[in-house]
Write a protein that holds these residues in place. Structure first.
Motif, PDB file in Angstrom:
ATOM      1  N   LEU B  19      30.609  38.171  48.905  1.00 46.17           N
ATOM      2  CA  LEU B  19      29.722  39.475  48.730  1.00 46.17           C
ATOM      3  C   LEU B  19      30.955  40.600  48.417  1.00 46.17           C
ATOM      4  O   LEU B  19      30.992  41.270  47.674  1.00 46.17           O
ATOM      5  CB  LEU B  19      28.862  39.854  49.658  1.00 46.17           C
ATOM      6  CG  LEU B  19      27.438  39.022  49.432  1.00 46.17           C
ATOM      7  CD1 LEU B  19      26.354  39.424  50.459  1.00 46.17           C
ATOM      8  CD2 LEU B  19      26.752  39.417  48.049  1.00 46.17           C
ATOM      9  N   ALA B  21      33.952  40.405  47.937  1.00 47.28           N
ATOM     10  CA  ALA B  21      34.979  39.973  47.026  1.00 47.28           C
ATOM     11  C   ALA B  21      34.316  40.550  45.629  1.00 47.28           C
ATOM     12  O   ALA B  21      35.065  41.347  44.816  1.00 47.28           O
ATOM     13  CB  ALA B  21      35.250  38.628  46.788  1.00 47.28           C
ATOM     14  N   VAL B  22      33.147  40.093  45.618  1.00 51.69           N
ATOM     15  CA  VAL B  22      32.406  40.615  44.240  1.00 51.69           C
ATOM     16  C   VAL B  22      32.164  41.964  43.939  1.00 51.69           C
ATOM     17  O   VAL B  22      32.404  42.927  43.396  1.00 51.69           O
ATOM     18  CB  VAL B  22      30.860  40.066  44.129  1.00 51.69           C
ATOM     19  CG1 VAL B  22      30.196  40.415  42.988  1.00 51.69           C
ATOM     20  CG2 VAL B  22      31.307  38.399  43.906  1.00 51.69           C
ATOM     21  N   LEU B  24      33.960  44.427  45.775  1.00 53.59           N
ATOM     22  CA  LEU B  24      35.299  45.162  45.517  1.00 53.59           C
ATOM     23  C   LEU B  24      36.053  44.913  44.229  1.00 53.59           C
ATOM     24  O   LEU B  24      36.786  45.613  43.756  1.00 53.59           O
ATOM     25  CB  LEU B  24      36.379  44.845  46.748  1.00 53.59           C
ATOM     26  CG  LEU B  24      36.160  45.416  48.143  1.00 53.59           C
ATOM     27  CD1 LEU B  24      37.073  45.102  48.981  1.00 53.59           C
ATOM     28  CD2 LEU B  24      35.975  46.945  47.755  1.00 53.59           C
ATOM     29  N   LEU B  25      35.860  43.556  43.611  1.00 51.26           N
ATOM     30  CA  LEU B  25      36.401  43.170  42.399  1.00 51.26           C
ATOM     31  C   LEU B  25      35.696  43.201  41.244  1.00 51.26           C
ATOM     32  O   LEU B  25      36.111  43.064  40.114  1.00 51.26           O
ATOM     33  CB  LEU B  25      37.224  41.783  42.767  1.00 51.26           C
ATOM     34  CG  LEU B  25      38.041  41.634  43.824  1.00 51.26           C
ATOM     35  CD1 LEU B  25      38.492  40.102  43.857  1.00 51.26           C
ATOM     36  CD2 LEU B  25      39.335  42.513  43.763  1.00 51.26           C
ATOM     37  N   LEU B  26      34.541  43.626  41.257  1.00 54.36           N
ATOM     38  CA  LEU B  26      33.622  43.832  40.229  1.00 54.36           C
ATOM     39  C   LEU B  26      32.687  44.861  40.010  1.00 54.36           C
ATOM     40  O   LEU B  26      33.238  45.900  39.305  1.00 54.36           O
ATOM     41  CB  LEU B  26      32.610  42.644  40.119  1.00 54.36           C
ATOM     42  CG  LEU B  26      31.729  42.530  38.746  1.00 54.36           C
ATOM     43  CD1 LEU B  26      32.440  42.610  37.567  1.00 54.36           C
ATOM     44  CD2 LEU B  26      30.554  41.910  38.817  1.00 54.36           C
ATOM     45  N   PHE B  27      31.935  45.335  41.044  1.00 52.19           N
ATOM     46  CA  PHE B  27      31.033  46.550  41.102  1.00 52.19           C
ATOM     47  C   PHE B  27      31.827  47.837  41.370  1.00 52.19           C
ATOM     48  O   PHE B  27      31.546  48.670  40.458  1.00 52.19           O
ATOM     49  CB  PHE B  27      29.829  46.224  42.036  1.00 52.19           C
ATOM     50  CG  PHE B  27      28.928  45.253  41.614  1.00 52.19           C
ATOM     51  CD1 PHE B  27      28.065  45.365  40.640  1.00 52.19           C
ATOM     52  CD2 PHE B  27      28.883  43.753  42.246  1.00 52.19           C
ATOM     53  CE1 PHE B  27      27.343  44.325  40.182  1.00 52.19           C
ATOM     54  CE2 PHE B  27      28.301  42.981  41.839  1.00 52.19           C
ATOM     55  CZ  PHE B  27      27.270  43.020  40.734  1.00 52.19           C
ATOM     56  N   VAL B  28      32.850  47.908  42.094  1.00 51.36           N
ATOM     57  CA  VAL B  28      33.463  49.094  42.419  1.00 51.36           C
ATOM     58  C   VAL B  28      34.247  49.411  41.348  1.00 51.36           C
ATOM     59  O   VAL B  28      34.378  50.343  40.505  1.00 51.36           O
ATOM     60  CB  VAL B  28      34.343  49.081  43.641  1.00 51.36           C
ATOM     61  CG1 VAL B  28      35.301  50.269  43.782  1.00 51.36           C
ATOM     62  CG2 VAL B  28      33.326  49.134  44.926  1.00 51.36           C
ATOM     63  N   PRO B  29      35.018  48.375  40.562  1.00 53.12           N
ATOM     64  CA  PRO B  29      35.696  48.534  39.523  1.00 53.12           C
ATOM     65  C   PRO B  29      34.930  48.889  38.198  1.00 53.12           C
ATOM     66  O   PRO B  29      35.294  49.849  37.390  1.00 53.12           O
ATOM     67  CB  PRO B  29      36.533  47.228  39.137  1.00 53.12           C
ATOM     68  CG  PRO B  29      36.661  46.518  40.444  1.00 53.12           C
ATOM     69  CD  PRO B  29      35.445  47.074  41.157  1.00 53.12           C
ATOM     70  N   LEU B  30      33.690  48.352  38.142  1.00 53.28           N
ATOM     71  CA  LEU B  30      32.867  48.726  36.894  1.00 53.28           C
ATOM     72  C   LEU B  30      32.689  50.238  37.163  1.00 53.28           C
ATOM     73  O   LEU B  30      32.589  50.966  36.124  1.00 53.28           O
ATOM     74  CB  LEU B  30      31.554  48.006  36.863  1.00 53.28           C
ATOM     75  CG  LEU B  30      31.760  46.629  36.423  1.00 53.28           C
ATOM     76  CD1 LEU B  30      30.539  45.873  36.428  1.00 53.28           C
ATOM     77  CD2 LEU B  30      32.255  46.893  34.959  1.00 53.28           C
ATOM     78  N   PHE B  32      34.014  52.446  38.736  1.00 56.18           N
ATOM     79  CA  PHE B  32      35.336  53.291  38.474  1.00 56.18           C
ATOM     80  C   PHE B  32      35.505  53.294  36.931  1.00 56.18           C
ATOM     81  O   PHE B  32      36.053  54.487  36.573  1.00 56.18           O
ATOM     82  CB  PHE B  32      36.790  52.542  39.127  1.00 56.18           C
ATOM     83  CG  PHE B  32      38.080  53.230  38.621  1.00 56.18           C
ATOM     84  CD1 PHE B  32      38.374  54.546  39.284  1.00 56.18           C
ATOM     85  CD2 PHE B  32      38.631  52.645  37.577  1.00 56.18           C
ATOM     86  CE1 PHE B  32      39.708  54.927  39.105  1.00 56.18           C
ATOM     87  CE2 PHE B  32      40.139  53.091  37.304  1.00 56.18           C
ATOM     88  CZ  PHE B  32      40.282  54.422  37.971  1.00 56.18           C
ATOM     89  N   ILE B  33      35.483  52.428  36.024  1.00 52.39           N
ATOM     90  CA  ILE B  33      35.630  52.701  34.874  1.00 52.39           C
ATOM     91  C   ILE B  33      34.604  53.704  34.047  1.00 52.39           C
ATOM     92  O   ILE B  33      34.692  54.197  33.135  1.00 52.39           O
ATOM     93  CB  ILE B  33      35.943  51.567  33.755  1.00 52.39           C
ATOM     94  CG1 ILE B  33      34.586  50.568  33.854  1.00 52.39           C
ATOM     95  CG2 ILE B  33      37.099  50.832  34.202  1.00 52.39           C
ATOM     96  CD1 ILE B  33      35.054  49.477  32.837  1.00 52.39           C
TER      97      ILE B  33
END
Lengths: 261, 288
Positions: B19, B21-22, B24-30, B32-33
């Protein structure tokens, strides 16, 4: 009559799927200077040149290391999560499953952009590490789906029996659960490795300049013209990516059979 | 800690690495953009933080982006329909054939394992100027000069169909396998023709699988940029190519963020609509 029509249609579909691949393999043995028809003779020269091409060998090493690391990390995360989802009555199970599957519900391009830009903001530049993180997050859902499907078949009472005979939970995990899990772990790793080895969509965004994986190397070579070397490389890839899973399947069968399952 | 409390904590311990990983590497980056898309890339190459609507204004009103988005949806749509037309009968044949089902399925799974870039470029060997097709036509005397059949919209669709067809066949196959075969026999014994019993019994029951396969083909097709680069001409860019251009070539990351989010919104809406009517379970069955 109708059934024969369906059969004929299916044969055409299979030809459509396999003809281009067969042509790649055929042309990789072409003796001619150019990677095209007509065939002028049978030769291994392109495989020899392939084996002497430093750039391609480097790409192979990168892909192998990247794929292996991805497989280990992704499977470790995936097996733990799958255990929780299959073995326990977790509240909000559906929401958690959806969250964990999310990386394949988001278009890979978008995932690639978001990860690249966010990590860059954190001063983590395009690097092998970024590639690894990207491949892990992208392969994780596949590992979880595959491992979960296998886990459902493992019966819980065996573990309970071990515990009731005095084994500690840790002992039970390493001596009972893990051996039973082995085929699932193996399948997860194989799946993650293959997906990582094949990925190009995210990799082109994440790879640092000068680093190539096999697919990005092929892509770069396509920019010139299609040389017989690419076909030879394609043949090697086909043998590897088709042979490995088949081998894996055989090993998994044998492991299952050895257990008497 | 009590035994119960430890029992209750255990699954979360197991879940937390994945969880984290998902998130920090998907939801936060989304997330962020989303913020990033309101920043501006200045002429000096530095980012100007703030709340600027310029990128969104450009992405949403410039007809250049709109036309390519519509064209992308059109290409993905045609690809999906062709996959359904080719894949459904094949899946039906595998599901209803007696005996060597395993071999047929294994054959079908093989292309999944063969590299996407190899399968895409393999069409150059077939349709290129010195490809198999031209060399057959030349030797038969049908043409006197090689014809360039590559690098147009049709070859992009062809490449996509070749890439996505297994997804369709697999999903339809899974749903057909779940249908009791005797239902069709029952319909026949009640006087329906084979064709009619297929249309009124089997086809409706297999629609969830068809929809799952269709969704996968559409979403994966609409999100690709490699196929148009390898098999398309200069005017065959799809929306993901614009994202790639903005991020990798022009280095305008805020604009690239806005374009990525547009693509996510369009394709995400489709996934949500699908989820609302059919749920994710069918999709997972076909993938797992």
């Amino acid at each position: 009559m109708g059934w024969n029509l369906v059969r004929a249609w299916t044969i055409l579909v299979y030809i459509f799927m396999f003809l281009p691949v067969a042509v790649v393999v055929l042309l990789s043995f072409n003796a001619s200077q150019f990677g095209s028809f007509p065939m002028t003779g049978f030769s291994f020269r392109w495989f020899v040149e392939l084996a002497q091409n430093e750039a391609i060998l480097r790409a192979f090493r990168t892909s192998l290391v990247l794929g292996s690391l991805t497989a280990v990390v992704s499977t470790a995360l995936g097996v733990l999560a799958s255990l929780a989802l299959v073995r326990y009555n977790v509240p909000g199970r559906n929401v958690i499953s959806t969250l964990l599957i999310a990386p394949i519900l988001v278009p890979e391009v978008v995932l690639a952009v978001a990860l690249l830009l966010f990590l860059n903001f954190l001063s983590i530049n395009k690097s092998f590490f970024l590639l690894l993180l990207g491949h892990v997050i992208f392969t994780l859902p596949f590992v979880i789906l595959v491992v979960q499907a296998r886990l459902v078949g493992i019966r819980r009472d065996v573990e309970e029996a071990a515990m009731s005979l005095g084994a500690s939970p840790v002992q039970t995990f390493f001596q009972i659960t893990l051996p039973l899990l082995a085929p699932a772990v193996f399948a997860g790793m194989l799946f993650a490795f293959t997906i990582s080895f094949d990925d190009i969509t995210g990799t082109l965004f994440w790879k640092p300049g000068g680093v190539e994986t096999v697919p990005t190397q092929i892509f770069a070579m396509l920019r010139n013209s299609i040389s017989p070397e690419i076909n030879a490389l394609g043949t090697v890839m086909i043998v590897l990516t088709v042979g490995l899973p088949l081998l894996g399947l055989a090993i998994a069968r044998r492991m299952a059979a050895a257990r008497g399952g | 800690m009590s035994v119960e409390a430890r029992e209750a904590r255990q699954p979360w311990l197991l879940l937390s690495p994945a969880l984290t990983a998902v998130v920090l590497l998907l939801f936060v980056p989304l997330a962020f953009i989303v913020v990033y898309s309101f920043w501006l890339r200045t002429a000096t190459g530095a980012d100007q933080a703030g709340f600027h609507l310029d990128n969104w204004n450009e992405a949403l009103t410039d007809p250049f982006y709109r036309d390519i988005l519509l064209n992308t949806l059109k290409i993905a749509g045609i690809t999906t329909v062709v996959c359904a037309l080719m894949g459904y009968p094949a899946a039906y044949f595998i599901a209803r054939s007696k005996g060597n089902k395993v071999i047929l399925l294994l054959l079908l799974m093989l292309p999944f394992w063969i590299s996407y870039i190899i399968r895409t470029m393999s069409w150059i060997n077939i349709l290129g100027v010195s490809g198999a097709f031209n060399s057959v036509l030349l030797s038969l005397g049908i043409i006197s000069e090689p014809v360039q059949m590559l690098y147009n919209e049709t070859t992009v669709i062809l490449g996509l169909v070749h890439f996505l067809l297994p997804f369709m066949v697999l999903n339809v196959y899974v749903s057909l396998e779940g249908i009791d075969e005797t239902l069709e026999d029952a319909a026949c014994s009640l006087g329906a023709t084979r064709w009619k019993s297929f249309l009124e019994v089997t086809l409706p029951l297999s629609l969830p699988g068809l929809a799952a396969g269709g969704l996968l083909c559409f979403v994966l097709g609409a999100g690709t940029y490699i196929t148009p680069l390898v098999l398309g001409g200069p005017t065959d860019a799809m929306f993901a190519n614009l994202v790639f251009e903005a991020i990798i070539t022009q280095l305008d990351w805020p604009l690239g963020s806005a374009l990525s989010l547009m693509l996510l919104a369009v394709l995400g809406a489709l996934v949500l609509i699908y989820n609302h009517y059919l749920g994710m379970a069918q999709l997972m069955k076909g993938l797992g």
